[in-house]
Design an enzyme around this catalytic site. Structure first.
Site, PDB file in Angstrom:
ATOM      1  N   SER A  93       0.811  -1.177   0.011  1.00 12.31           N
ATOM      2  CA  SER A  93       0.057  -0.018   0.014  1.00 12.31           C
ATOM      3  C   SER A  93       0.783   1.254  -0.001  1.00 12.31           C
ATOM      4  O   SER A  93       1.782   1.465  -0.943  1.00 12.31           O
ATOM      5  CB  SER A  93      -0.958  -0.088   1.037  1.00 12.31           C
ATOM      6  OG  SER A  93      -2.003   1.006   1.071  1.00 12.31           O
ATOM      7  N   ASP A 179      -9.343  -4.127  -5.356  1.00  7.29           N
ATOM      8  CA  ASP A 179      -8.947  -3.174  -4.391  1.00  7.29           C
ATOM      9  C   ASP A 179      -9.733  -1.733  -4.531  1.00  7.29           C
ATOM     10  O   ASP A 179      -9.541  -1.087  -5.513  1.00  7.29           O
ATOM     11  CB  ASP A 179      -7.518  -3.135  -4.608  1.00  7.29           C
ATOM     12  CG  ASP A 179      -6.790  -2.134  -3.510  1.00  7.29           C
ATOM     13  OD1 ASP A 179      -7.500  -1.581  -2.775  1.00  7.29           O
ATOM     14  OD2 ASP A 179      -5.467  -2.308  -3.665  1.00  7.29           O
ATOM     15  N   HIS A 214      -7.709  -4.731  -1.168  1.00  9.20           N
ATOM     16  CA  HIS A 214      -6.660  -4.155  -0.769  1.00  9.20           C
ATOM     17  C   HIS A 214      -5.606  -4.968  -0.188  1.00  9.20           C
ATOM     18  O   HIS A 214      -4.590  -4.768  -0.076  1.00  9.20           O
ATOM     19  CB  HIS A 214      -7.033  -2.973  -0.153  1.00  9.20           C
ATOM     20  CG  HIS A 214      -5.918  -1.841  -0.013  1.00  9.20           C
ATOM     21  ND1 HIS A 214      -5.007  -1.560  -0.918  1.00  9.20           N
ATOM     22  CD2 HIS A 214      -5.106  -1.598   1.300  1.00  9.20           C
ATOM     23  CE1 HIS A 214      -3.962  -0.732  -0.283  1.00  9.20           C
ATOM     24  NE2 HIS A 214      -4.328  -0.659   0.768  1.00  9.20           N
TER      25      HIS A 214
END
Length: 249
Positions: A93, A179, A214
């Site tokens: 991320s 995501d 995600h």
């Protein structure tokens, strides 16, 4: 044996004031048993050393996050903990953005980069206020639509914009099709640009999980398979005997 030849997996994050505590994980034994050192870099942008540590790694000071990670990599090398060129840098991320940035800045330090759901298209995302999560992110990164200084700051480090004609380490990028935070096209664009501009032909793998968001694969065993893929990549590019991995994943 810590003689300056040891491979290392170095993990980093450095955003939102989130601390990455040291802790036990049995998953890491698959690396340790093959002679790896596992390390976590507590870079600015996290809160490992308090609130100021966080403030010193956001907005106009975001570059500190990347230089801290590079400094940690150099320290491990210079003090005999691991070998330059055998450091595998990993982040997810916002940590994936960190990995993309240090890959542009100091590709010579790393044998490989592992970027999971990486936020690598920072400028274009922060410019698009139609995306549902863009406006809430401005306090962290800045609003490049209304602030010229924020635009220039983000442009200077955004991994996608700063890919250049140079030799890059081996790279594994992982995305999730569903995501909602880092859309799959961000790492797809990044990898396409790397393939076009890089001057070498080291392993470059892009994997999109069609059933993941995600945080990656949701199932217990699917999650372990995802970790296994990342570790197999690290083992291969560090030149350690281990499982095979191809460009097809």
């Amino acid at each position: 044996m810590l003689d300056g030849t040891t491979p290392c997996l170095l993990y980093g994050y450095g955003a939102y004031g989130i601390s990455i505590p040291t802790g036990f994980s049995s998953n890491r034994f698959s690396l340790v048993d093959r002679g790896f050192l596992y390390a976590i870099a507590h870079v600015r942008g996290g809160s490992e050393k308090g609130r100021r540590w966080y403030r010193e790694g956001k907005l106009t000071k975001k570059r500190n996050t990347f230089t801290d990670f590079i400094a940690a990599s150099e320290y491990l090398n210079k003090n005999g903990w691991c070998a330059q060129g055998k450091i595998i840098a990993e982040g997810r991320s916002a940590g994936g953005m960190l990995i993309g940035a240090v890959g542009n800045m100091r590709p010579d330090l790393y044998g490989g980069l592992i970027a999971g759901m990486p936020f690598v298209d920072v400028l274009n995302t922060m410019l698009d206020d139609k995306l549902p999560l863009t406006a809430p992110e401005w306090p962290e990164w800045g609003d490049p639509n209304r602030d010229a200084a924020a635009f220039q700051t983000i442009l200077a480090y955004s991994p996608y914009e700063n890919v250049q004609a140079q030799s890059y380490p081996a790279i594994l990028a992982m995305a999730g099709l569903t995501d909602p935070r880092v859309f799959y096209w961000e790492p797809a664009k990044w990898i396409a640009r790397l393939r076009r501009l890089r001057t070498n032909d080291k392993l470059l793998v892009f994997r999109t999980n069609l059933d993941a968001g995600h945080v990656g694969a949701a199932g217990r065993f699917d999650y372990l398979k995802e970790i296994a893929l990342a570790y197999a990549f690290a083992i291969k590019v560090a030149g350690v005997d281990g499982p095979e991995i191809s460009a097809n994943g």
